[in-house]
Design a protein around this motif. Structure first.
Motif, PDB file in Angstrom:
ATOM      1  N   THR A 299       0.827  -1.205   0.000  1.00  0.00           N
ATOM      2  CA  THR A 299       0.000   0.000   0.000  1.00  0.00           C
ATOM      3  C   THR A 299       0.866   1.261   0.000  1.00  0.00           C
ATOM      4  O   THR A 299       1.816   1.379   0.775  1.00  0.00           O
ATOM      5  N   GLU A 312      -5.642   3.595  -0.382  1.00  0.00           N
ATOM      6  CA  GLU A 312      -6.226   4.221  -1.572  1.00  0.00           C
ATOM      7  C   GLU A 312      -5.595   3.712  -2.864  1.00  0.00           C
ATOM      8  O   GLU A 312      -6.286   3.494  -3.849  1.00  0.00           O
ATOM      9  N   ILE A 313      -4.284   3.601  -2.908  1.00  0.00           N
ATOM     10  CA  ILE A 313      -3.603   3.070  -4.089  1.00  0.00           C
ATOM     11  C   ILE A 313      -2.567   2.057  -3.607  1.00  0.00           C
ATOM     12  O   ILE A 313      -1.825   2.322  -2.658  1.00  0.00           O
ATOM     13  N   ILE A 323      -1.067  -1.636 -10.465  1.00  0.00           N
ATOM     14  CA  ILE A 323      -1.205  -0.567  -9.465  1.00  0.00           C
ATOM     15  C   ILE A 323      -2.567   0.098  -9.639  1.00  0.00           C
ATOM     16  O   ILE A 323      -3.005   0.352 -10.765  1.00  0.00           O
ATOM     17  N   GLY A 324      -3.225   0.412  -8.526  1.00  0.00           N
ATOM     18  CA  GLY A 324      -4.495   1.128  -8.576  1.00  0.00           C
ATOM     19  C   GLY A 324      -5.370   0.774  -7.400  1.00  0.00           C
ATOM     20  O   GLY A 324      -4.898   0.365  -6.339  1.00  0.00           O
ATOM     21  N   VAL A 325      -6.677   0.925  -7.613  1.00  0.00           N
ATOM     22  CA  VAL A 325      -7.707   0.552  -6.663  1.00  0.00           C
ATOM     23  C   VAL A 325      -8.983   0.423  -7.485  1.00  0.00           C
ATOM     24  O   VAL A 325      -9.020   0.847  -8.656  1.00  0.00           O
ATOM     25  N   THR A 328     -10.243   3.482  -9.477  1.00  0.00           N
ATOM     26  CA  THR A 328      -9.441   3.995 -10.598  1.00  0.00           C
ATOM     27  C   THR A 328      -9.203   2.943 -11.664  1.00  0.00           C
ATOM     28  O   THR A 328      -8.850   3.280 -12.800  1.00  0.00           O
ATOM     29  N   TYR A 330      -6.937  -0.703 -12.574  1.00  0.00           N
ATOM     30  CA  TYR A 330      -5.558  -1.134 -12.345  1.00  0.00           C
ATOM     31  C   TYR A 330      -4.778  -1.128 -13.660  1.00  0.00           C
ATOM     32  O   TYR A 330      -5.334  -1.341 -14.738  1.00  0.00           O
ATOM     33  N   LEU A 344       1.612   9.870  -8.523  1.00  0.00           N
ATOM     34  CA  LEU A 344       0.155   9.779  -8.500  1.00  0.00           C
ATOM     35  C   LEU A 344      -0.392  11.200  -8.437  1.00  0.00           C
ATOM     36  O   LEU A 344      -0.271  11.880  -7.416  1.00  0.00           O
ATOM     37  N   PHE A 353      -1.519   8.357 -13.417  1.00  0.00           N
ATOM     38  CA  PHE A 353      -0.432   7.559 -12.854  1.00  0.00           C
ATOM     39  C   PHE A 353       0.750   7.622 -13.828  1.00  0.00           C
ATOM     40  O   PHE A 353       0.587   7.411 -15.030  1.00  0.00           O
TER      41      PHE A 353
END
Length: 416
Positions: A299, A312-313, A323-325, A328, A330, A344, A353
């Protein structure tokens, strides 16, 4: 013909003799005289600095003295018809003023010139405008005037103090990147007077780095290069022996920090919400990081200071490691044991990103989860309640108080 010529020559010389005889009979008057024309004996000046000339009719030496040279100066000018120069300075007082100039010559009565200067209501300041920023939240303004006055201030400016010489100190609050403007109005307290002065004032703040940590000092892993020191937060209930450890960084001359499982940094970021907002919605976070393996969660940050839900990301526990959540989506392909530079950039509806200077993912999300609390933000640690985070290495963390663009990041990375 010769006779006529001789007669003309005789007449010419006769004329010269008579002319010389007349000159010998002319006499030059040497009678002394001294005076000033009556219409010059009263001089009126405006309230501003001004110069006037007066003719003293005389063939004698004379003197001139002002009864108040502090504002009315007199000077004799040789070889000029207008041979008396009168100079007055600006009338700063709120009333007319008067003085006398006495012109004297030996053997004559003194001649007096009455001088009157009116006044003009005036307000001036030592600065024509004011340009402010967050670096210094106070400023001064000196007001010079000859009338009673009052101030009207923008609602974001407050008067802090004032001095007898008219110097005021004002204060204002910091703002997020952007600007606000207004005017300081200085006006006569007499409602019948239209005298007033407006001083434009602009507060402007650019996007700048507000926090940065390099972890190059093994003895002080929370030391900042910009902003305030980080706070180490350990989840002792989960791992009582957890330690933040100094490790080798991406280059031989720098270091990094290994974030232990279920621990994190807490950053007092110093960012300020926009007007009428309670959270920071526009910012950029940077992480230079390395993961030890794929198939695990790592994280990057958490906006919920209770740390009881997902970050959050993060690097997702997938192969490839993206990478992401959910909000958003990935993207990416993070390789283990490789240093990466992740930016970010957040603005509601415009999330970007970047990896190593190159854009690799965008999102139009406006999810409230990305709003940062003005008090702090959690960096590099997963939720304590889930305990599914893993240790990884961080060589640098930086925060900007606005959303950097692709050009900004390419410039930071030295990419043309």
């Amino acid at each position: 013909m010769d006779k006529i010529i001789r007669i003309c020559i005789l007449c010419f010389f006769a004329g010269i003799l008579f002319a010389c005889s007349d000159d010998e009979n002319v006499t030059v008057s040497t009678e002394p005289y001294f005076g000033i024309a009556g219409n010059n004996l009263a001089q009126t000046f405006s309230g501003d600095p001004e110069i006037k000339y007066v003719t003293v009719n005389t063939n004698q030496q004379f003197t001139a003295i002002s009864s108040d040279p502090s504002w009315c100066a007199v000077e004799i000018i040789d070889d000029k018809v207008d041979n008396l120069k009168i100079t007055v300075s600006k009338n700063e007082q709120a009333s007319d003023r008067a003085t006398r100039i006495t012109v004297s010559s030996a053997g004559f009565d003194n001649v007096v010139i009455d001088v009157t200067q009116t006044w003009t209501a005036s307000i001036t300041t030592d600065k024509p405008y004011l340009l402010l920023n967050n670096d210094n939240l106070e400023f001064t303004l000196k007001i010079t005037t000859n009338i009673d006055y009052e101030l009207e201030l923008p609602d974001w400016i407050t008067e802090k103090s004032s001095q007898p010489d008219g110097t005021y100190t004002f204060a204002f609050s910091a703002i997020s990147p952007g600007e606000r403007s207004g005017n300081i109005i200085i006006k006569a307290t007499d409602e019948s007077s239209s005298t007033r002065l407006s001083v434009p004032i602009v507060q402007r703040e650019r996007i700048k780095k507000v926090g940065s940590w390099l972890f190059d000092d093994p003895a002080n892993l929370t030391k900042p290069t910009v902003g305030k020191a980080l706070e180490m937060v350990r989840n002792i209930a989960h791992n009582p022996d957890a330690e933040f450890v100094s490790v080798d960084g991406p280059a031989g001359n720098n270091k990094a920090v290994r974030i232990p499982v279920n621990c994190h940094f807490l950053a007092d970021h110093g960012m300020i919400p926009k007007e009428e907002q309670n959270y920071i919605t526009e910012y950029t976070l940077f992480f230079e990081f390395k993961i030890p393996a794929i198939g695990r969660f790592y994280t990057f940050f958490q906006t919920n200071l209770n740390n009881n839900d997902d970050g959050e990301i993060f690097v997702r526990s997938t192969n490839p490691a993206t990478i992401g959540v959910g909000a958003t989506g990935y993207a990416g392909n993070v390789q283990p044991e490789v240093w990466n530079r992740l930016y970010l950039s957040f603005k509601p509806g415009d999330v970007k990103f970047f990896m190593n200077g190159e854009l690799f993912h965008t999102s139009t999300t406006t999810d409230a989860r990305f709003r940062i609390n003005p008090a702090a933000v959690i960096l590099c640690g997963g939720p304590w309640t889930k305990k599914d985070d893993n240790e990884f290495d961080i060589a640098e963390i930086s925060i900007w108080n606005g959303a950097l663009t692709a050009d900004d990041i390419r410039e930071l990375e030295g990419i043309e």
